[in-house]
Design an enzyme around this catalytic site. Structure first.
Site, PDB file in Angstrom:
ATOM      1  N   VAL A  45       0.841  -1.188   0.000  1.00  0.00           N
ATOM      2  CA  VAL A  45       0.000   0.000   0.000  1.00  0.00           C
ATOM      3  C   VAL A  45       0.882   1.245   0.000  1.00  0.00           C
ATOM      4  O   VAL A  45       1.860   1.330   0.748  1.00  0.00           O
ATOM      5  CB  VAL A  45      -0.929   0.005   1.232  1.00  0.00           C
ATOM      6  CG1 VAL A  45      -1.646   1.352   1.373  1.00  0.00           C
ATOM      7  CG2 VAL A  45      -1.942  -1.122   1.127  1.00  0.00           C
TER       8      VAL A  45
ATOM      9  N   CYS B 268       2.696  -7.442  21.771  1.00  0.00           N
ATOM     10  CA  CYS B 268       2.841  -8.418  22.852  1.00  0.00           C
ATOM     11  C   CYS B 268       3.773  -7.906  23.953  1.00  0.00           C
ATOM     12  O   CYS B 268       4.968  -8.195  23.965  1.00  0.00           O
ATOM     13  CB  CYS B 268       3.338  -9.758  22.337  1.00  0.00           C
ATOM     14  SG  CYS B 268       3.273 -11.040  23.630  1.00  0.00           S
TER      15      CYS B 268
ATOM     16  N   THR C 114      -1.984  -8.239  20.794  1.00  0.00           N
ATOM     17  CA  THR C 114      -1.634  -9.650  20.738  1.00  0.00           C
ATOM     18  C   THR C 114      -2.480 -10.355  19.691  1.00  0.00           C
ATOM     19  O   THR C 114      -3.526  -9.859  19.266  1.00  0.00           O
ATOM     20  CB  THR C 114      -1.861 -10.330  22.098  1.00  0.00           C
ATOM     21  OG1 THR C 114      -3.276 -10.374  22.371  1.00  0.00           O
ATOM     22  CG2 THR C 114      -1.150  -9.585  23.223  1.00  0.00           C
ATOM     23  N   ALA C 115      -2.041 -11.551  19.287  1.00  0.00           N
ATOM     24  CA  ALA C 115      -2.820 -12.346  18.344  1.00  0.00           C
ATOM     25  C   ALA C 115      -4.154 -12.740  18.949  1.00  0.00           C
ATOM     26  O   ALA C 115      -5.168 -12.839  18.239  1.00  0.00           O
ATOM     27  CB  ALA C 115      -2.031 -13.591  17.939  1.00  0.00           C
TER      28      ALA C 115
ATOM     29  N   CYS D 150      -1.876 -12.911  27.133  1.00  0.00           N
ATOM     30  CA  CYS D 150      -0.419 -12.979  27.070  1.00  0.00           C
ATOM     31  C   CYS D 150       0.050 -14.181  27.882  1.00  0.00           C
ATOM     32  O   CYS D 150       0.117 -14.116  29.111  1.00  0.00           O
ATOM     33  CB  CYS D 150       0.197 -11.697  27.618  1.00  0.00           C
ATOM     34  SG  CYS D 150       1.985 -11.621  27.389  1.00  0.00           S
TER      35      CYS D 150
END
Length: 565
Positions: free
Chosen positions: A228, A311, A457-458, A491
């Site tokens: 982008v 994270c 975080t994921a 986490c």
């Protein structure tokens, strides 16, 4: 895989991002000069220019750096490129993320020399690049074109094919197949980044944390493999790095976070060498394990930059897992361990601090708060930290190291920070409950680049994806009720091999445990939480989160007509 060299002319060739291992092939191709057209820090698997430069010079190549922000090639860039072309030996091998910027610089330079646009377009096309928009003044004339004149128009465009982008695409597809959806991302590979701390601890291999992007794009979704350049929400379009426009009815922004390696003086020149490492980069996590497993005595330093970062527990995870290895190896007493945190607390949610502090104390870690890494001298094995003295003045203090694990400062990507979608700090400006943009009603944000005050975080992205999918479809009229995000993030703090403190919390530090306390008490180290992290979460990521299977993250909705505020 060897570098794919695209021969543009007798004196110029381009390629996508190279590694140090590709230098031999580039020299063998006849190149005399290596030109990098890419700024450092655009991706988590990107070697720094300094790393490439050192190997290239040793191989006898001249080296130049003309960094161009994706999608923003300007006349100054072309001037700098011209100076390189005229001064340095040829042939030149140029590279960037995909080769587009390197090809664009050459094309605009040739245009200055009087080469007709038709010839330049034909040459670029033969090399695999479409530069028609670049040569049409970056397509600005099409900015106000009506819908009937738009090329590449989609109902939904998603920027970013990381954890958040693919998860939200899959959540959308799981709810409806009636919409034209496109994902924009240049990366050919996709990483399970939560696994990198485990790679750095010798638990996972690199191969367990990577798959091809193509294998993860949901069926029916178009993948636009490009970077982008600009976000233009006033015109409902995204400009790619070659200035091609992609139009949308609704936009989801999930490009991840930028690691600012250059934010620490001297770091890029020594990263991956001289005992300087970071689990925040795919190719360096194994080096972390190499350093940890070989160190038997000396000083090990670990750092954490100012928030926000991806994270927030990862910097200290490296401390725990390294210390645990040294303890099991019988050399912990011979290693001086120090953790330098730019913040003032060990962890932002107080309920988890006692358990974490007990491990820091048992490992004998010297905790230093309010100290920000500002400079590294790799060959001299010295690091400098900015802190405040008793009078409130900023001063620097230094420490020596045998190994240092560095976490760089982090920002939103450049194209986000420069866009109308950004808040004053540069993050995508969303309502923290609905994740809808505060000013552009047809835009949503999720993942690391948006400004909701949650942990990046994921696990947070996994919770956010179905919420964004639901709320976007509700806006279209294909879902009932507005879903609300409670700030959930997780986490798993790997305090030793085999045990984890499973921190789960939402806005304001409110504890949001996924399991009953008798099964997993997140405030205590748990063997079951380790099994969750090692054995269960990776397949949940690959086979559930990225496939639109919303186990334990079904969004809560307000009743139709209720306020979304």
């Amino acid at each position: 895989m060897s570098v794919d060299i695209i021969r543009v002319s007798d004196e110029y060739a381009v390629s996508a991002q190279i590694t140090a291992a590709d230098i031999e092939a580039i020299v063998a191709s006849g190149a005399k000069t290596l030109l990098c057209s890419r700024p450092d820090g655009e991706a988590n698997d990107q070697p720094t220019f300094a790393e490439i430069e050192a190997v290239a010079r040793e191989a006898g190549l001249a080296v130049a750096h003309v960094p161009v922000i994706s999608g923003k090639v300007n006349e100054t860039n072309v001037d700098d490129f011209l100076a390189v072309v005229e001064k340095l030996d040829k042939p030149i091998h140029a590279y960037c993320r995909t080769g587009t910027r390197s090809m664009t610089l050459w094309t605009l330079y040739q245009r200055r020399l009087g080469v007709p646009d038709d010839d330049l377009l034909a040459r670029a096309k033969a090399c695999g690049y479409d530069l028609s928009q670049v040569l049409a003044a970056k397509g600005k004339a099409a900015a106000v074109a009506g819908p009937g004149h738009r090329r590449d128009h989609y109902d939904i465009v998603i920027v970013g094919a990381g954890a958040a982008g693919i998860a939200v695409a899959s959540s959308l597809v799981a709810r409806t197949q009636d919409l034209a959806i496109a994902i924009i991302d240049p990366a050919a590979v996709h990483y399970y980044q939560p696994g990198w701390t485990m790679v750095g601890a010798g638990v996972f291999t690199q191969q367990e944390t990577v798959k091809t992007t193509a294998s993860l794009i949901p069926r029916g979704v178009t993948w636009i493999q490009a970077a982008v350049g600009d976000l233009e929400p006033d015109h409902n379009r995204v400009l790619l790095e070659d200035a091609r426009p992609v139009y949308y009815d609704r936009l989801i922004v999930a490009p991840g976070i930028k690691l600012d390696w250059n934010g620490i003086e001297g770091l890029v020149e020594t990263l991956g060498d001289n005992g300087v490492t970071s689990n925040y980069r795919f190719d360096l996590a194994p080096y972390t394990w190499e350093l940890v497993s070989q160190l038997r005595s000396g000083r090990a330093v670990f750092t954490q930059p100012p928030m926000p970062i991806k994270c927030a527990g990862a910097p200290q995870k490296a401390v725990y897992m390294s210390s645990d290895h040294w303890k099991r190896s019988g050399c912990l007493d011979d290693i001086d361990i120090a953790f330098y945190n730019a913040g003032q607390v060990l962890f932002g949610v107080k309920e988890y601090v006692p358990a974490l502090m007990s491990y820091m104390e048992s490992y004998g870690v010297d905790l230093n708060f309010g100290k920000r890494l500002v400079r590294v001298d790799g060959p001299g094995r010295t690091a400098w930290f900015a802190t405040q003295n008793a009078d409130g003045e900023t001063v620097e203090e230094s420490t020596r190291f045998d190994m240092i694990h560095v976490v760089p400062p982090q920002t939103a990507p450049d194209f986000v920070r420069a866009s109308p979608l950004a808040d004053e700090a540069g993050w995508v400006d969303v309502d923290q409950n609905t994740l809808q943009h505060k000013r552009y009603a047809n835009v949503w944000g999720l993942g690391d680049a948006m400004n909701a005050p949650n942990a990046k975080t994921a696990a947070a992205a996994r919770m956010q994806a179905p919420i964004v999918a639901n709320n976007l479809l509700q806006d279209i009229g294909k879902a009932r009720g507005v879903a609300h995000y409670n700030g959930y993030g997780s986490c798993p703090l790997t305090v030793e091999r085999g045990k984890i403190v499973l921190a789960e919390f939402g806005y304001g530090g409110k504890l949001l445990p996924s399991f009953p306390r008798w099964l997993i008490n997140g405030e205590k180290p748990s063997r079951l939480a380790w099994i969750l992290k090692e054995k269960i979460l990776p397949p949940v990521y690959w086979k559930a989160m990225l496939r639109g299977r919303e186990w334990m993250v079904e969004p809560e909705r307000s009743k139709p007509g209720a306020s979304a505020a």
